[in-house]
Enzyme design. Structure first.
Site, mmCIF file in Angstrom:
data_model
loop_
_atom_site.group_PDB
_atom_site.id
_atom_site.type_symbol
_atom_site.label_atom_id
_atom_site.label_comp_id
_atom_site.label_asym_id
_atom_site.label_seq_id
_atom_site.Cartn_x
_atom_site.Cartn_y
_atom_site.Cartn_z
ATOM 1 N N LYS A 13 -52.299 -10.107 -52.764
ATOM 2 C CA LYS A 13 -53.525 -9.633 -52.093
ATOM 3 C C LYS A 13 -53.214 -8.555 -51.066
ATOM 4 O O LYS A 13 -53.857 -7.515 -51.036
ATOM 5 C CB LYS A 13 -54.245 -10.798 -51.374
ATOM 6 C CG LYS A 13 -54.681 -11.931 -52.274
ATOM 7 C CD LYS A 13 -55.370 -13.038 -51.503
ATOM 8 C CE LYS A 13 -54.503 -13.713 -50.458
ATOM 9 N NZ LYS A 13 -53.366 -14.489 -50.994
ATOM 10 N N ARG A 88 -61.627 -18.100 -47.149
ATOM 11 C CA ARG A 88 -60.651 -18.995 -47.755
ATOM 12 C C ARG A 88 -61.222 -20.383 -47.981
ATOM 13 O O ARG A 88 -60.529 -21.241 -48.525
ATOM 14 C CB ARG A 88 -59.481 -19.117 -46.790
ATOM 15 C CG ARG A 88 -58.188 -18.629 -47.354
ATOM 16 C CD ARG A 88 -57.131 -19.010 -46.352
ATOM 17 N NE ARG A 88 -55.825 -18.763 -46.852
ATOM 18 C CZ ARG A 88 -55.176 -17.611 -46.726
ATOM 19 N NH1 ARG A 88 -55.745 -16.587 -46.151
ATOM 20 N NH2 ARG A 88 -53.965 -17.512 -47.179
ATOM 21 N N ARG A 127 -39.593 -12.732 -50.706
ATOM 22 C CA ARG A 127 -40.341 -11.812 -49.844
ATOM 23 C C ARG A 127 -39.667 -11.696 -48.482
ATOM 24 O O ARG A 127 -39.212 -12.675 -47.905
ATOM 25 C CB ARG A 127 -41.777 -12.313 -49.649
ATOM 26 C CG ARG A 127 -42.508 -11.427 -48.644
ATOM 27 C CD ARG A 127 -43.984 -11.577 -48.701
ATOM 28 N NE ARG A 127 -44.431 -12.925 -48.401
ATOM 29 C CZ ARG A 127 -45.700 -13.271 -48.389
ATOM 30 N NH1 ARG A 127 -46.632 -12.400 -48.675
ATOM 31 N NH2 ARG A 127 -46.034 -14.515 -48.111
ATOM 32 N N ARG A 160 -40.629 -15.122 -43.756
ATOM 33 C CA ARG A 160 -41.678 -15.740 -42.935
ATOM 34 C C ARG A 160 -41.490 -17.253 -42.909
ATOM 35 O O ARG A 160 -41.143 -17.845 -43.926
ATOM 36 C CB ARG A 160 -43.052 -15.431 -43.556
ATOM 37 C CG ARG A 160 -43.759 -14.274 -42.898
ATOM 38 C CD ARG A 160 -44.918 -13.750 -43.716
ATOM 39 N NE ARG A 160 -45.901 -14.765 -44.119
ATOM 40 C CZ ARG A 160 -46.997 -14.482 -44.833
ATOM 41 N NH1 ARG A 160 -47.247 -13.242 -45.201
ATOM 42 N NH2 ARG A 160 -47.834 -15.432 -45.173
ATOM 43 N N ARG A 171 -48.907 -24.746 -49.312
ATOM 44 C CA ARG A 171 -49.936 -23.690 -49.307
ATOM 45 C C ARG A 171 -50.626 -23.600 -50.665
ATOM 46 O O ARG A 171 -51.831 -23.358 -50.743
ATOM 47 C CB ARG A 171 -49.301 -22.336 -48.950
ATOM 48 C CG ARG A 171 -48.978 -22.219 -47.468
ATOM 49 C CD ARG A 171 -48.001 -21.102 -47.179
ATOM 50 N NE ARG A 171 -48.560 -19.783 -47.436
ATOM 51 C CZ ARG A 171 -47.817 -18.679 -47.548
ATOM 52 N NH1 ARG A 171 -46.506 -18.751 -47.426
ATOM 53 N NH2 ARG A 171 -48.389 -17.525 -47.766
HETATM 54 P P1 AP5 Z 1 -48.243 -10.221 -50.999
HETATM 55 O O1 AP5 Z 1 -48.964 -8.966 -51.322
HETATM 56 O O2 AP5 Z 1 -47.625 -10.351 -49.663
HETATM 57 O O3 AP5 Z 1 -49.135 -11.488 -51.380
HETATM 58 P P2 AP5 Z 1 -50.381 -12.131 -50.637
HETATM 59 O O4 AP5 Z 1 -51.331 -12.560 -51.698
HETATM 60 O O5 AP5 Z 1 -50.878 -11.248 -49.561
HETATM 61 O O6 AP5 Z 1 -49.669 -13.413 -50.076
HETATM 62 P P3 AP5 Z 1 -49.674 -14.024 -48.616
HETATM 63 O O7 AP5 Z 1 -48.522 -14.961 -48.566
HETATM 64 O O8 AP5 Z 1 -49.760 -12.993 -47.555
HETATM 65 O O9 AP5 Z 1 -51.016 -14.741 -48.718
HETATM 66 P P4 AP5 Z 1 -51.454 -15.952 -47.998
HETATM 67 O O10 AP5 Z 1 -52.795 -15.903 -48.547
HETATM 68 O O11 AP5 Z 1 -50.768 -17.229 -48.172
HETATM 69 O O12 AP5 Z 1 -51.102 -15.594 -46.487
HETATM 70 P P5 AP5 Z 1 -51.972 -15.026 -45.315
HETATM 71 O O13 AP5 Z 1 -51.138 -14.106 -44.550
HETATM 72 O O14 AP5 Z 1 -53.292 -14.567 -45.829
HETATM 73 O O15 AP5 Z 1 -47.115 -10.389 -52.133
HETATM 74 C C1 AP5 Z 1 -46.220 -11.484 -52.108
HETATM 75 C C2 AP5 Z 1 -44.817 -11.029 -52.538
HETATM 76 O O16 AP5 Z 1 -44.825 -10.619 -53.891
HETATM 77 C C3 AP5 Z 1 -44.285 -9.816 -51.762
HETATM 78 O O17 AP5 Z 1 -42.898 -9.940 -51.599
HETATM 79 C C4 AP5 Z 1 -44.641 -8.636 -52.648
HETATM 80 O O18 AP5 Z 1 -43.810 -7.554 -52.421
HETATM 81 C C5 AP5 Z 1 -44.468 -9.242 -54.032
HETATM 82 N N1 AP5 Z 1 -45.395 -8.697 -55.029
HETATM 83 C C6 AP5 Z 1 -46.700 -8.393 -54.869
HETATM 84 N N2 AP5 Z 1 -47.247 -7.964 -56.016
HETATM 85 C C7 AP5 Z 1 -46.263 -8.023 -56.958
HETATM 86 C C8 AP5 Z 1 -46.203 -7.744 -58.366
HETATM 87 N N3 AP5 Z 1 -47.276 -7.331 -59.051
HETATM 88 N N4 AP5 Z 1 -45.021 -7.948 -58.985
HETATM 89 C C9 AP5 Z 1 -43.940 -8.376 -58.306
HETATM 90 N N5 AP5 Z 1 -43.919 -8.657 -56.982
HETATM 91 C C10 AP5 Z 1 -45.070 -8.491 -56.316
HETATM 92 O O19 AP5 Z 1 -52.231 -16.350 -44.475
HETATM 93 C C11 AP5 Z 1 -51.173 -17.050 -43.833
HETATM 94 C C12 AP5 Z 1 -51.708 -18.290 -43.154
HETATM 95 O O20 AP5 Z 1 -52.687 -17.913 -42.153
HETATM 96 C C13 AP5 Z 1 -52.462 -19.267 -44.059
HETATM 97 O O21 AP5 Z 1 -51.584 -20.140 -44.713
HETATM 98 C C14 AP5 Z 1 -53.378 -19.953 -43.044
HETATM 99 O O22 AP5 Z 1 -52.682 -20.922 -42.318
HETATM 100 C C15 AP5 Z 1 -53.756 -18.825 -42.100
HETATM 101 N N6 AP5 Z 1 -55.004 -18.153 -42.485
HETATM 102 C C16 AP5 Z 1 -55.142 -16.844 -42.832
HETATM 103 N N7 AP5 Z 1 -56.425 -16.558 -43.135
HETATM 104 C C17 AP5 Z 1 -57.121 -17.713 -42.972
HETATM 105 C C18 AP5 Z 1 -58.491 -18.065 -43.156
HETATM 106 N N8 AP5 Z 1 -59.400 -17.160 -43.580
HETATM 107 N N9 AP5 Z 1 -58.856 -19.351 -42.906
HETATM 108 C C19 AP5 Z 1 -57.966 -20.256 -42.494
HETATM 109 N N10 AP5 Z 1 -56.652 -19.992 -42.305
HETATM 110 C C20 AP5 Z 1 -56.231 -18.727 -42.545
HETATM 111 MG MG MG Z 2 -50.929 -11.392 -47.436
#
Ligand code: AP5
Ligand code: MG
Length: 214
Positions: A13, A88, A127, A160, A171
């Site tokens: 994402k 979410r 990552r 991370r 997660r």
């Molecule tokens: P990346 O693009 O970083 O993936 P992502 O979907 O953004 O994954 P996140 O881990 O950031 O999502 P998340 O939803 O768990 O975390 P968030 O920060 O939102 O890609 C992942 C990896 O794959 C990278 O190394 C990238 O380079 C690689 N990659 C990407 N595309 C690729 C491809 N096509 N092929 C190969 N490799 C690829 O949230 C973190 C925490 O915050 C949550 O757990 C929660 O506790 C809290 N939080 C955040 N938002 C909320 C909310 N709205 N409500 C409640 N809690 C929340």
């Molecule tokens: Mg992300």
């Protein structure tokens, strides 16, 4: 253009949202990045969020919703935005729908990046994120030019806390339980679009651009 990115943790994402923001000149709003910035600065919000995040749990809706609804009123969001990591939960999605309706606005696209859990577990362990600017890399797929250093700003790259394998499993469980229902929610709203997240990131982006340019 108002876009929501859906998909499991690690689906890509953030990677895709950054590319969308740059091509379509709209802000990338990531709740995860907002929380991580608050944790780094030691704010009250950051201190509250950290405990949940480190366990792989969602931060409670009441700490998220007002923050995002307020962010959408900023000047840079007038022409649209790409939301990454929000909504979410169903209550968060309902709050967004309501906030949009109050301004006579609608969401244009909810883009779901589809990818099996097993691919995700492999991705997350590799990552690395920059401690200073938040840029992300992958030790195999997108290695930095100098190991352990950010290409953009030269700062240190780290795993991370919530990318540790046990936390990733938690997660994913939380995702299936609380976030996956949003796929049906946005399907019913008629804005759901699906892309295959297992292919190369340039190909994922091409599929997304086809949707946005249609
Ligand atoms: P990346 O693009 O970083 O993936 P992502 O979907 O953004 O994954 P996140 O881990 O950031 O999502 P998340 O939803 O768990 O975390 P968030 O920060 O939102 O890609 C992942 C990896 O794959 C990278 O190394 C990238 O380079 C690689 N990659 C990407 N595309 C690729 C491809 N096509 N092929 C190969 N490799 C690829 O949230 C973190 C925490 O915050 C949550 O757990 C929660 O506790 C809290 N939080 C955040 N938002 C909320 C909310 N709205 N409500 C409640 N809690 C929340
Ligand atoms: Mg992300």
């Amino acid at each position: 253009m108002k876009i929501v990115m859906l998909g499991a943790p690690g689906a890509g994402k953030g990677t895709q949202a950054k590319m969308i923001a740059s091509k379509y000149h709209i802000p990338h709003i990531s709740t995860g990045d907002i929380f991580r910035a608050n944790i780094k600065e030691g704010t009250e919000l950051g201190n509250k969020a950290k405990g949940y995040m480190d366990q792989g749990l969602l931060v409670p809706d009441e700490l998220v919703v007002d923050l995002v609804v307020d962010r959408l009123t900023w000047d840079d969001a007038k022409e649209g935005y790409v939301l990454d990591g929000f909504p979410r939960t169903i209550p968060q999605a309902e709050a967004l729908t309501k906030a949009l309706a109050e301004k006579n606005e609608v969401l244009d696209h909810a883009i779901n990046i589809e990818i099996p859990d097993q691919n995700i577990i492999e991705r997350m362990g590799g990552r690395r994120a920059c401690v200073a600017c938040g840029a992300t890399y992958h030790i195999v797929n997108i290695p930095p030019q100098i190991e352990g250093k950010c290409d953009k700003c030269g700062a240190e790259l780290i795993l991370r806390d919530d990318d540790k394998p046990e936390t990733v499993r938690k997660r994913l469980e939380v995702y299936h339980d609380q976030t996956q229902p949003l796929i049906d929610y946005y399907g019913n709203e008629g804005v759901l679009k699906e892309v295959d997240g297992t292919v190369d990131m340039a190909d994922v982006f091409a599929a997304i651009c086809n949707i946005l340019d249609a």
